[in-house]
Enzyme design. Structure first.
Site, short mmCIF file in Angstrom:
data_model
loop_
_atom_site.label_atom_id
_atom_site.label_comp_id
_atom_site.label_asym_id
_atom_site.label_seq_id
_atom_site.Cartn_x
_atom_site.Cartn_y
_atom_site.Cartn_z
N GLU A 123 0.84 -1.19 0.00
CA GLU A 123 0.00 0.00 0.00
C GLU A 123 0.88 1.25 0.00
O GLU A 123 1.90 1.32 0.69
CB GLU A 123 -0.93 -0.01 1.21
CG GLU A 123 -2.00 -1.09 1.10
CD GLU A 123 -3.03 -1.06 2.23
OE1 GLU A 123 -4.16 -1.52 1.99
OE2 GLU A 123 -2.70 -0.57 3.33
N CYS A 136 3.69 8.61 0.82
CA CYS A 136 4.18 7.67 1.83
C CYS A 136 4.45 6.34 1.15
O CYS A 136 3.53 5.68 0.67
CB CYS A 136 3.15 7.53 2.95
SG CYS A 136 3.68 6.46 4.30
N CYS A 143 6.31 -6.68 7.71
CA CYS A 143 7.27 -6.07 8.63
C CYS A 143 7.65 -7.10 9.69
O CYS A 143 6.85 -7.97 10.04
CB CYS A 143 6.65 -4.84 9.29
SG CYS A 143 7.83 -3.81 10.21
N CYS A 147 5.68 -3.74 16.23
CA CYS A 147 5.32 -2.66 17.15
C CYS A 147 3.86 -2.84 17.54
O CYS A 147 2.98 -3.02 16.68
CB CYS A 147 5.54 -1.31 16.48
SG CYS A 147 7.27 -1.00 16.03
N CYS A 150 0.88 -0.83 15.91
CA CYS A 150 0.92 -0.65 14.47
C CYS A 150 0.25 -1.82 13.75
O CYS A 150 0.60 -2.98 13.98
CB CYS A 150 2.37 -0.52 14.01
SG CYS A 150 2.56 -0.30 12.23
N CYS A 381 -1.32 6.87 9.67
CA CYS A 381 -0.11 6.28 10.24
C CYS A 381 -0.44 5.02 11.02
O CYS A 381 -1.33 5.01 11.87
CB CYS A 381 0.57 7.29 11.17
SG CYS A 381 1.26 8.72 10.33
#
Length: 409
Positions: A123, A136, A143, A147, A150, A381
């Site tokens: 994305e 972005c 990932c 975190c 997230c 975010c």
């Protein structure tokens, strides 16, 4: 970026046999000038012409933004055909495009399979603001950092993106927004009134950029090349969760602006929110920031701080943040937490965020509160997560009938 071209016999590899499938062709997007020179030599271009042909390709790829060889009007038909047999310059497939009420755009892009792998989705988000348009960009599919606040961190790492795949996100966005010559901006699109549609690039999408250092480095050096996309390095920001050794390399070898995904001022809390802190604790991270080449009041490091209700948003946390950043030319971006399905956190109350901001502003740090953008399309975010991962979860749930499958990913 080096412009030297080595055409010695050892670099002039034999022209490859055309692959069985067009999807197996390597892309010229993301190649350095030296690599383009070798590609042209493989296509039979005489050595005395290679430098000129490299300049032509570079111009067509990054200034004109063409996505097919036939659009290269001053390149001979024979060379265009030779290139198209061996290479591609095609854009990724757009699986989905969503537009938020505030003008934010999110593209779900699909890249072809590599080797024995499958096609992958990432994305990319475009955020229009007064006077600038920020893209972005993702650096990985998934990932590894996990975190806890997230959404992207709940997706397993599939693979790193290549330099070409990183650059293709920029090229596709510029295509869609009318930011190349002979392209039209979509009717009703919210874009800057003047100048470039994509004026800023932030490596803040899916993945940890510094765990894909070489490909990110190549992509950003090409993006900032003055004869191509020509983005100023002061308009490119790389965000890291704190891969300390590569922070030093970023300053020395890439030279773009740095952002730190901080979110906590105590090691014990940051260990929970940003687990890489267990490997590179705050003391090491802050020293790397102090040592970052070129950092100054004119080139400040941005510290991103997501506001989590009852977790990291107290006045004591704000004062500790000021103390932690002492001596570092910095600005602080306070990010109201953007909720996503299954999250264990809540956004801080607005009054609490303003109190926190007042403390850090009073200490001399510019600390704008970043108004959430694109929340309605999960583009804010920490909300990015590829559709392919969502579909894999859906398939597992359908196969097992188990809510546990949906929760574990």
């Amino acid at each position: 970026m080096s412009v030297s071209i080595d055409l010695s016999p050892r670099t002039r590899a034999k022209a490859p046999v055309p692959p069985a499938s067009a999807d197996e062709r390597p892309s010229l997007i993301g190649m350095t000038r030296d690599e383009l020179a070798v590609a042209l030599a493989d296509c039979g271009v005489a050595e005395r012409q290679v430098r000129m042909r490299v300049r032509q390709l570079w111009h067509w790829l990054y200034v004109r933004g063409v996505g097919e060889f036939d659009a290269m009007r001053n390149v001979s038909k024979e060379l265009r055909e030779a290139l198209s047999v061996r290479y591609t310059i095609a854009r990724p497939e757009i699986v989905d495009e969503q537009v938020s009420n505030d003008g934010t755009r999110k593209w779900l892009m699909r890249f072809p399979a590599r080797g024995a792998g499958r096609p992958v989705d990432v994305e990319t988000v475009y955020i229009p603001e007064e006077g600038r348009g920020t893209l972005c960009v993702s650096s990985q599919v998934g990932c590894t950092l996990t975190c806890s606040f997230c959404h992207t961190g709940t997706q397993r790492l599939v693979r790193n993106l290549t330099a070409g795949e990183i650059l293709s996100q920029i090229l596709l966005a510029r295509d869609r927004l009318g930011d190349f010559p002979d392209r039209d901006t979509p009717d009703g699109a919210i874009v800057p009134a003047e100048g470039r549609r994509v004026s800023n690039v932030v490596m803040m999408g899916m993945g940890e950029p510094l765990y894909n250092f070489e490909h990110v480095k190549t992509a950003l050096l090409i993006a900032s090349d003055g004869d191509g996309l020509s983005l100023s390095k002061r308009r490119i920001t790389l965000s890291t969760s704190g891969v300390v050794p590569e922070i030093y390399r970023t300053g020395e070898e890439i030279g773009v602006m740095l952002a730190i995904s901080l979110h906590a001022v105590r090691d014990e809390l940051r260990d929970e929110l940003v687990p890489i802190n267990k490997k590179y604790p705050l003391e090491q991270l802050m020293q790397a920031c102090r040592d970052y080449p070129g950092v100054s009041n004119a080139r400040r490091i941005t510290f991103e701080y997501v506001m989590l209700k009852g977790v990291n948003d107290s006045p004591a946390d704000a004062r500790a943040l000021v103390k932690l950043l002492k001596g570092i030319p910095a600005k602080i971006n306070l990010i109201p937490f953007n909720p996503w399905p299954g999250s264990a956190y809540e956004c801080s109350d607005w009054e609490q965020i303003e109190t926190f901001a007042d403390i850090v502003n009073h200490a001399g740090y510019a600390s704008p509160i970043r108004t959430p953008r694109g929340r309605d399309i999960l583009a804010a975010c920490g909300q990015l997560k590829s559709q392919s991962e969502r579909m894999r979860k859906k398939d597992r749930v359908a196969a097992t009938g188990s809510a546990e499958a949906a929760a574990t990913g």
